[in-house]
Design a protein around this motif. Sequence first.
Motif, PDB file in Angstrom:
ATOM      1  N   THR A   1       1.329  -1.454  -0.271  1.00 10.00           N
ATOM      2  CA  THR A   1       0.009  -0.199   0.250  1.00 10.00           C
ATOM      3  C   THR A   1       0.820   1.111  -0.358  1.00 10.00           C
ATOM      4  O   THR A   1       0.856   2.286  -0.358  1.00 10.00           O
ATOM      5  N   VAL A   2       2.088   1.283   1.097  1.00  8.74           N
ATOM      6  CA  VAL A   2       2.764   1.963   1.294  1.00  8.74           C
ATOM      7  C   VAL A   2       3.394   2.851  -0.227  1.00  8.74           C
ATOM      8  O   VAL A   2       3.433   3.749  -0.721  1.00  8.74           O
ATOM      9  N   CYS A   3       3.791   1.179  -0.928  1.00  8.30           N
ATOM     10  CA  CYS A   3       4.910   1.900  -2.089  1.00  8.30           C
ATOM     11  C   CYS A   3       4.102   2.120  -3.332  1.00  8.30           C
ATOM     12  O   CYS A   3       4.199   3.196  -4.288  1.00  8.30           O
TER      13      CYS A   3
ATOM     14  N   ASN B   1      11.572  -2.203  -6.506  1.00  4.28           N
ATOM     15  CA  ASN B   1      12.817  -2.031  -5.986  1.00  4.28           C
ATOM     16  C   ASN B   1      11.648  -2.115  -4.088  1.00  4.28           C
ATOM     17  O   ASN B   1      12.723  -1.600  -3.352  1.00  4.28           O
ATOM     18  N   CYS B   2      10.905  -1.018  -3.776  1.00  2.00           N
ATOM     19  CA  CYS B   2      10.513  -1.101  -2.670  1.00  2.00           C
ATOM     20  C   CYS B   2      10.088  -1.762  -2.149  1.00  2.00           C
ATOM     21  O   CYS B   2      10.445  -1.713  -0.746  1.00  2.00           O
TER      22      CYS B   2
ATOM     23  N   PRO C   1       5.678  -0.105   7.918  1.00  2.00           N
ATOM     24  CA  PRO C   1       5.046   0.680   7.011  1.00  2.00           C
ATOM     25  C   PRO C   1       4.643   2.363   7.733  1.00  2.00           C
ATOM     26  O   PRO C   1       4.769   2.796   6.687  1.00  2.00           O
ATOM     27  N   GLN C   2       3.379   2.079   8.314  1.00  2.00           N
ATOM     28  CA  GLN C   2       2.898   2.935   9.008  1.00  2.00           C
ATOM     29  C   GLN C   2       4.219   3.909   9.205  1.00  2.00           C
ATOM     30  O   GLN C   2       3.541   5.185   9.098  1.00  2.00           O
TER      31      GLN C   2
ATOM     32  N   LEU D   1      -2.218  10.436   5.849  1.00  2.00           N
ATOM     33  CA  LEU D   1      -2.148   9.068   6.735  1.00  2.00           C
ATOM     34  C   LEU D   1      -3.328   8.094   6.311  1.00  2.00           C
ATOM     35  O   LEU D   1      -3.245   7.035   6.962  1.00  2.00           O
ATOM     36  N   LYS D   2      -4.587   9.054   6.271  1.00  2.00           N
ATOM     37  CA  LYS D   2      -5.738   8.444   6.402  1.00  2.00           C
ATOM     38  C   LYS D   2      -6.047   7.366   4.696  1.00  2.00           C
ATOM     39  O   LYS D   2      -6.628   6.744   4.700  1.00  2.00           O
ATOM     40  N   LYS D   3      -4.976   7.914   3.937  1.00  2.00           N
ATOM     41  CA  LYS D   3      -5.210   7.678   2.868  1.00  2.00           C
ATOM     42  C   LYS D   3      -4.568   5.743   2.770  1.00  2.00           C
ATOM     43  O   LYS D   3      -4.028   5.668   2.827  1.00  2.00           O
ATOM     44  N   SER D   4      -5.122   4.930   1.998  1.00  2.74           N
ATOM     45  CA  SER D   4      -4.221   3.373   1.874  1.00  2.74           C
ATOM     46  C   SER D   4      -3.542   3.588   0.698  1.00  2.74           C
ATOM     47  O   SER D   4      -3.305   4.485  -0.094  1.00  2.74           O
TER      48      SER D   4
END
Length: 99
Positions: free
Chosen positions: A31-33, A53-54, A66-67, A96-99
């Motif tokens: 999700t973060v990548c 790579n991420c 991840p957070q 921060l709420k975006k997934s």
Amino acid sequence: MKIAMAVLLLASTAAGYAGAAEKTEQQQKMTVCNQHAGEKGLKGDERKTFMSNCLKKDAKAEGLTPQQMKMKTCNADASQKELKGDARKTFMSSCLKKS
């Protein structure tokens, strides 16, 4: 009989949603990548390379969950936009709420 079936259906549906809401560490990382790739506007092969790579990077080796990675990115974006005070708080909250 219909009431009992409805209760069972609701219970099983709620349990399914609870399990779906809990992401594994790898899913959180994905999700973060994915968010980072979207923010950078990457497409095609460039996006595939970035995502590969991420996802290969070991978040534990960097000492960040991840957070925490997400917090770092949102914080950097807010700084880049030179946000201050309430505008920064609002941005950080939505980022921060975006997934």
